[in-house]
Scaffold this active site. Structure first.
Site, short mmCIF file in Angstrom:
data_model
loop_
_atom_site.label_atom_id
_atom_site.label_comp_id
_atom_site.label_asym_id
_atom_site.label_seq_id
_atom_site.Cartn_x
_atom_site.Cartn_y
_atom_site.Cartn_z
N GLY A 60 0.84 -1.19 0.00
CA GLY A 60 0.00 0.00 0.00
C GLY A 60 0.87 1.24 0.00
O GLY A 60 1.97 1.25 -0.56
N GLU A 61 0.38 2.31 0.61
CA GLU A 61 1.10 3.58 0.72
C GLU A 61 1.28 4.29 -0.62
O GLU A 61 1.93 5.32 -0.69
CB GLU A 61 2.49 3.40 1.36
CG GLU A 61 2.50 2.80 2.74
CD GLU A 61 3.90 2.62 3.30
OE1 GLU A 61 4.89 3.06 2.65
OE2 GLU A 61 4.03 2.03 4.38
N GLY A 62 0.78 3.71 -1.71
CA GLY A 62 1.02 4.28 -3.02
C GLY A 62 2.35 3.85 -3.61
O GLY A 62 2.80 4.43 -4.62
#
Length: 341
Positions: free
Chosen positions: A306-308
């Site tokens: 996640g987190e981009g």
């Protein structure tokens, strides 16, 4: 972007979706025409050529550039995390927001290496939404307001937006949203997320089943979102719509960000044409979601953080596609004989 004083806030969202523009055909044709004259065999840059065309079509620029890319991370907390669906406690959410600010997360390093901006949006991290197994995550007004908040991430001349998220328990919420939108069984959509064991995976499946049972026959995408979604999913869905309206191309990250994109897709199957899916997550439900929507991912690195992070990696490739298209010489400029010479 503001909404009217409507008694039905979702009507404002629906009207925005209905008003989303199509591609800029003039910009697209200009890029195709230039590409045909560049010093290379036709089609030899493969996906890079397609990305340059995509940028032109959705930015409206015949010489597409990426000079202000941004990773927008939306962080929040979920009551369903208390059901034992994650390997980490909800206290990690606030700690990770601090880690982002201190520059210590994986996304900080990827953004630095690719010269990408990073903003973290705290969506009431200290106040979890109710557990979707028992109550609606949001009411209509709060859900619409959260979508509107996500739209504001485009401020400041951003020309490529990368979606990111952080929230313990949000792969459970994303699985529920995708199950609610696309059907099937809970087991079709769940995965190990942060690394839950078999018992945790069983709790996760049960939580999604309970959320879907509570959802009943509801099929309206915005109602699915508000009842069994989360603030970060709402904010990202709003951002996707705003990006289309403001002609900003979007890179969708992984499983959770795809759940947000799926809400827009369920409202309008052409509503994601300005988006590229950055990578295929290790979460099995992600592949199923992309196949359901007829989408392909740019990368397959086995990532599930996640987190981009996947979107930020893909942004480097998109930037390279723009630079390659604009920087290469034509046969005439370089004095190189074309195949027709």
């Amino acid at each position: 972007m503001s909404f009217s004083e409507s008694a039905l806030p979702f009507e404002d969202i629906r009207n925005l979706v209905k008003s989303m523009p199509g591609p800029d055909e003039d910009a697209l044709q200009a890029v195709k025409a230039r590409d045909a004259q560049l010093t290379k065999p036709a089609g030899s840059l493969g996906k890079l050529e397609e990305l340059a065309e995509w940028l032109a079509a959705w930015s409206g620029k015949s010489s597409p550039k990426v000079t202000r890319p941004l990773v927008a991370i939306f962080a929040t907390s979920h009551g369903v995390a208390d059901k034992g669906v994650s390997a980490f406690p909800s206290s990690v959410n606030a700690q990770m927001v601090e880690n982002f600010a201190a520059g210590g997360a994986a996304i900080n390093q990827i953004c630095r290496s690719n010269d990408i901006g990073l903003k973290v949006f705290d969506l009431a991290v200290e106040i979890p939404t109710p557990s979707i197994t028992e109550e609606d995550a949001m009411d209509e007004a709060n859900c619409a307001a959260t979508m509107a908040y996500g739209m504001e991430a485009l401020a400041g001349g951003v020309d490529l937006i990368c979606l990111g998220e952080m929230g313990i328990g949000n792969t459970t919420v994303a699985a529920a949203v995708l199950n609610g939108l696309f059907g099937g069984q809970a087991a079709d959509w769940i995965g190990r997320g942060t690394g839950v064991d078999d018992a945790g995976l069983a709790r996760k499946r049960e939580a999604v089943e309970q959320a879907i049972a509570r959802l009943g026959n509801e099929k309206d995408p915005l109602e699915v979102l508000r009842k069994i979604g989360g603030r970060e999913i709402a904010a990202m869905a709003g951002l996707i719509v705003a990006a289309r309206l403001q002609r900003v191309p979007v890179l969708v990250d992984g499983f959770v960000t795809t759940a947000a994109a799926a809400v827009v897709y369920a409202m309008d199957p052409t509503g994601l044409d300005h988006c590229q899916f950055a990578h295929i997550s290790a979460e099995a439900g992600h592949r199923r979601a992309l196949e359901t929507m007829g989408k392909e991912a740019l990368l397959d690195f086995g990532m599930r953080l996640g987190e981009g992070t996947g979107a930020a990696l893909a942004a480097g490739i998109v930037k390279a596609a723009a630079e390659t298209h604009n920087g290469m010489a034509t046969f005439l400029q370089a004095g190189v004989s074309s195949k027709d010479a």
